[in-house]
Design an enzyme around this catalytic site. Structure first.
Site, short mmCIF file in Angstrom:
data_model
loop_
_atom_site.label_atom_id
_atom_site.label_comp_id
_atom_site.label_asym_id
_atom_site.label_seq_id
_atom_site.Cartn_x
_atom_site.Cartn_y
_atom_site.Cartn_z
N LYS A 121 0.84 -1.20 0.00
CA LYS A 121 0.00 0.00 0.00
C LYS A 121 0.87 1.25 0.00
O LYS A 121 1.90 1.31 0.68
CB LYS A 121 -0.90 -0.03 1.24
N SER A 196 -13.45 -1.17 -1.71
CA SER A 196 -13.29 -0.53 -0.41
C SER A 196 -12.23 0.56 -0.53
O SER A 196 -12.07 1.15 -1.59
CB SER A 196 -12.95 -1.55 0.67
N SER A 220 -9.59 -0.84 6.54
CA SER A 220 -9.05 -1.00 5.20
C SER A 220 -8.62 -2.43 4.88
O SER A 220 -8.88 -2.93 3.79
CB SER A 220 -7.86 -0.06 5.00
#
Length: 338
Positions: A121, A196, A220
């Protein structure tokens, strides 16, 4: 040991059921992402066990595996279905894979993540790729060092193949999975929906990497996994380091895995978990950091268990409702006492 994945059983089961249901209902859309070329090793939906078996048997090299993922990224992330799950892709991954192949030939495989491509990420620092947090103002920002969890992945032989999009600075403001640096990420199971708040789940479910490393402040890791048919673990605060992560709320932020199976997620968690002097919260933790969470997995864990089922969200889609009920039946069957 504190049970980190059952801290909120009703919520977790509800999310799992709806994730299974949505994936089942929209599974046909995923077929559009499949590549037609037949290969001895099937990249699509490969888990760590399958990859390791192919590598150990000599049917696949780390460089082949990395090349296949890079080709798939080039074919469907920015073009084709245009998932837009990634902000940056490594230009050094092939070279790193070749070096890991050489190391494997010389000394054999050195752990379950040796040569495994991982997507990270983009709020987690990586030395060889920019870290933007999804903010266009931070494009080109190059950290001086890896985040602790990334360094642990590299030490285990993993390849950081790309950085994943996210809700900008981890704050969706009603537009999940959108950032000024990466645009709008789309769900591989239904391109009209979002995955999401994080592109990590979209990237792993679209077979752009074997594993994902993400963060979770208010959902998350769990939410992204739930809507992309994956497993996401939010570790108990203090089990994994946040050093080198753009913070949202340090009282809630954690780093954790996204994977295709519970076993794969447990393997990744075992690599990244541990005390870090750069993150005092990990030093305060009394959690047992075993290094191998797979030994805690139990195929009979649901025998006799009582699970709460959230049924208040039905009615929006008949196919989803049917898949949801089938998932409930599957869980019931797994929980029957014998």
């Amino acid at each position: 040991m504190t049970s980190f994945w059952f801290s909120a059983p009703v919520l977790a089961v509800g999310m799992l059921l709806w994730g299974l249901a949505a994936a089942g209902a929209e599974g046909a859309d995923a077929k559009r992402l499949a590549t037609p070329a037949a290969k001895p090793f099937a990249l699509l939906d490969a888990d760590l066990a399958g990859i390791q078996a192919a590598l150990s048997a000599g049917a696949l090299s780390i460089e082949d595996l990395t090349r296949d993922y890079l080709e798939r990224i080039a074919a469907i992330d920015a073009v084709g279905p245009a998932i837009h799950s990634l902000i940056a892709v490594s230009t050094q991954a092939r070279e790193q894979a070749g070096a890991l192949d050489a190391g494997q030939r010389a000394k054999g495989r050195r752990g379950p993540l040796w040569g495994i491509p991982v997507v990270v990420k983009d709020n987690i620092d990586t030395l060889d790729l920019p870290t933007t947090g999804g903010c266009a103002a931070l494009r080109g920002h190059e950290p001086f060092r890896d985040a602790t969890v990334v360094q642990r992945l590299r030490d285990a032989g993993a390849i950081i193949i790309a950085k994943a999009n996210l809700s900008e600075m981890e704050l969706p403001y009603g537009r999940y999975g959108y950032s000024s640096a990466g645009g709008q990420t789309r769900n591989p199971y239904n391109l009209h929906r979002t995955p999401s708040s994080s592109g990590v789940g979209a990237a792993v479910s679209a077979n752009l990497a074997a594993l994902g490393l993400g963060t979770d402040t208010i959902g998350s890791l769990r939410g992204s996994a739930a809507v992309t048919a994956l497993v996401g673990i939010r570790p108990t605060l203090g089990l994994t380091s946040r050093s080198g992560v753009i913070p949202t709320a340090l009282s809630l932020d954690v780093t954790g895995p996204v994977a295709r199976s519970v076993r794969d997620a447990a393997i990744l968690l075992g690599v990244i978990a541990g005390a870090d002097e750069s993150d005092p919260r990990t030093g305060e933790s009394s959690l047992e950091q075993t290094g191998d969470y797979t030994r805690l997995l139990d195929a009979k864990a649901l025998k006799g268990a009582r699970l709460g089922v959230a049924r208040d969200y039905r009615g929006g889609n008949r196919e989803v409702d049917a898949a949801f009920e089938q998932a409930v039946k599957t869980l019931k069957a797994q929980g029957q006492k014998t």
